[in-house]
Scaffold this active site. Sequence first.
Site, PDB file in Angstrom:
ATOM      1  N   HIS A 164     -14.709   0.158  -0.062  1.00 55.64           N
ATOM      2  CA  HIS A 164     -13.560  -0.703   0.232  1.00 55.64           C
ATOM      3  C   HIS A 164     -12.423   0.017   0.947  1.00 55.64           C
ATOM      4  O   HIS A 164     -11.296  -0.462   0.959  1.00 55.64           O
ATOM      5  CB  HIS A 164     -13.055  -1.344  -1.072  1.00 55.64           C
ATOM      6  CG  HIS A 164     -14.064  -2.239  -1.698  1.00 55.64           C
ATOM      7  ND1 HIS A 164     -14.085  -2.536  -3.046  1.00 55.64           N
ATOM      8  CD2 HIS A 164     -15.118  -2.917  -1.154  1.00 55.64           C
ATOM      9  CE1 HIS A 164     -15.091  -3.351  -3.300  1.00 55.64           C
ATOM     10  NE2 HIS A 164     -15.735  -3.585  -2.182  1.00 55.64           N
TER      11      HIS A 164
ATOM     12  N   ARG B 270       1.200   1.751  -3.639  1.00 59.22           N
ATOM     13  CA  ARG B 270      -0.032   2.242  -4.235  1.00 59.22           C
ATOM     14  C   ARG B 270      -0.198   3.754  -3.974  1.00 59.22           C
ATOM     15  O   ARG B 270      -0.655   4.494  -4.825  1.00 59.22           O
ATOM     16  CB  ARG B 270      -1.243   1.492  -3.663  1.00 59.22           C
ATOM     17  CG  ARG B 270      -1.232  -0.012  -3.800  1.00 59.22           C
ATOM     18  CD  ARG B 270      -1.584  -0.487  -5.196  1.00 59.22           C
ATOM     19  NE  ARG B 270      -0.541  -0.245  -6.163  1.00 59.22           N
ATOM     20  CZ  ARG B 270       0.628  -0.922  -6.205  1.00 59.22           C
ATOM     21  NH1 ARG B 270       0.895  -1.845  -5.324  1.00 59.22           N
ATOM     22  NH2 ARG B 270       1.531  -0.653  -7.130  1.00 59.22           N
TER      23      ARG B 270
ATOM     24  N   TYR C 191       0.819  -1.214   0.000  1.00 59.45           N
ATOM     25  CA  TYR C 191       0.000   0.000   0.000  1.00 59.45           C
ATOM     26  C   TYR C 191       0.856   1.269   0.000  1.00 59.45           C
ATOM     27  O   TYR C 191       0.409   2.314  -0.486  1.00 59.45           O
ATOM     28  CB  TYR C 191      -1.017  -0.038   1.137  1.00 59.45           C
ATOM     29  CG  TYR C 191      -2.080  -1.062   0.837  1.00 59.45           C
ATOM     30  CD1 TYR C 191      -3.059  -0.815  -0.120  1.00 59.45           C
ATOM     31  CD2 TYR C 191      -2.067  -2.321   1.436  1.00 59.45           C
ATOM     32  CE1 TYR C 191      -4.006  -1.771  -0.448  1.00 59.45           C
ATOM     33  CE2 TYR C 191      -3.010  -3.285   1.119  1.00 59.45           C
ATOM     34  CZ  TYR C 191      -3.975  -3.002   0.172  1.00 59.45           C
ATOM     35  OH  TYR C 191      -4.904  -3.960  -0.179  1.00 59.45           O
TER      36      TYR C 191
ATOM     37  N   VAL D  32     -10.313   2.753  -3.876  1.00 59.36           N
ATOM     38  CA  VAL D  32      -9.729   3.277  -2.640  1.00 59.36           C
ATOM     39  C   VAL D  32      -8.952   4.567  -2.896  1.00 59.36           C
ATOM     40  O   VAL D  32      -8.398   5.149  -1.964  1.00 59.36           O
ATOM     41  CB  VAL D  32      -8.826   2.225  -1.959  1.00 59.36           C
ATOM     42  CG1 VAL D  32      -9.648   1.010  -1.542  1.00 59.36           C
ATOM     43  CG2 VAL D  32      -7.663   1.803  -2.854  1.00 59.36           C
TER      44      VAL D  32
ATOM     45  N   GLY E  50     -17.448   1.516 -15.067  1.00 59.95           N
ATOM     46  CA  GLY E  50     -16.129   0.912 -14.964  1.00 59.95           C
ATOM     47  C   GLY E  50     -15.986  -0.201 -13.960  1.00 59.95           C
ATOM     48  O   GLY E  50     -14.971  -0.272 -13.257  1.00 59.95           O
ATOM     49  N   THR E  51     -16.959  -1.075 -13.892  1.00 63.71           N
ATOM     50  CA  THR E  51     -16.856  -2.205 -12.973  1.00 63.71           C
ATOM     51  C   THR E  51     -17.290  -3.485 -13.672  1.00 63.71           C
ATOM     52  O   THR E  51     -18.160  -3.470 -14.545  1.00 63.71           O
ATOM     53  CB  THR E  51     -17.700  -1.984 -11.703  1.00 63.71           C
ATOM     54  OG1 THR E  51     -17.677  -3.172 -10.904  1.00 63.71           O
ATOM     55  CG2 THR E  51     -19.135  -1.642 -12.033  1.00 63.71           C
TER      56      THR E  51
END
Length: 232
Positions: A104, A56, A53, A88, A175-176
């Site tokens: 999320h 990220r 992370y 996220v 977009g999923t």
Amino acid sequence: MKKLVVSTGAGISAESGLSTFRDADGLWDKYPVMQVASAAGFRQNPALIHQFYNERRKQLVECQPNAAHYGLKELEQHFDVRVITQNVDDLHERAGSSHVLHLHGELMKVRSMTHPERIYDVRDVTGGNLETSLATRDKYGDPVRPHIVFFQEAVPNFDAAAQLASEADIFVVIGTSLVVYPAASLISYVRRGTPIYYIDPNPADTGTLPVTVIREKATDGVRALTEILLKH
């Protein structure tokens, strides 16, 4: 003012340069998902989770909101826009969207492992940088973890998201893949007769649902959606 509820996934941020997880050459091809995004993975190797992370976050701060993010902000001039995102990242907020619900978690935040209700901007516990480690502590001396909903954990904001979906006058999916649950089930909470739009260059099968598919990437799709909505 009609309530426009928008459910967004990784596809809306892909055009900003953020790697998606499931597409070819996505993050899941580079990292075993259960090692870096599951509760079990965090228990087994928390140092790897912190490193993942940290990477990220460094990627995120180099990216900017794109025309799709800004397009949703502009729609606030005409609709009561509520964004429910699986992402996220903070690109919706940086584009100026007023109401964003993260399903999320949020990459730029961490939370106390002792008191999970204590949530912080990552820079507030690191002295201004983006990196956390096993040694990072909050102001109470408690260890912190990424403020991310891992696989194998409950989704605390799902009930609020489902309530928003049930209140929608117009519901939009952008977009999923519609395969990540419980987020994918939000569409089932939409009232019968409510217009539903689905923006994706490779849309999933929506079965018998009365969905208007806009087969475009997010930036072009939000532009097309805006034209449709303002025409009506």
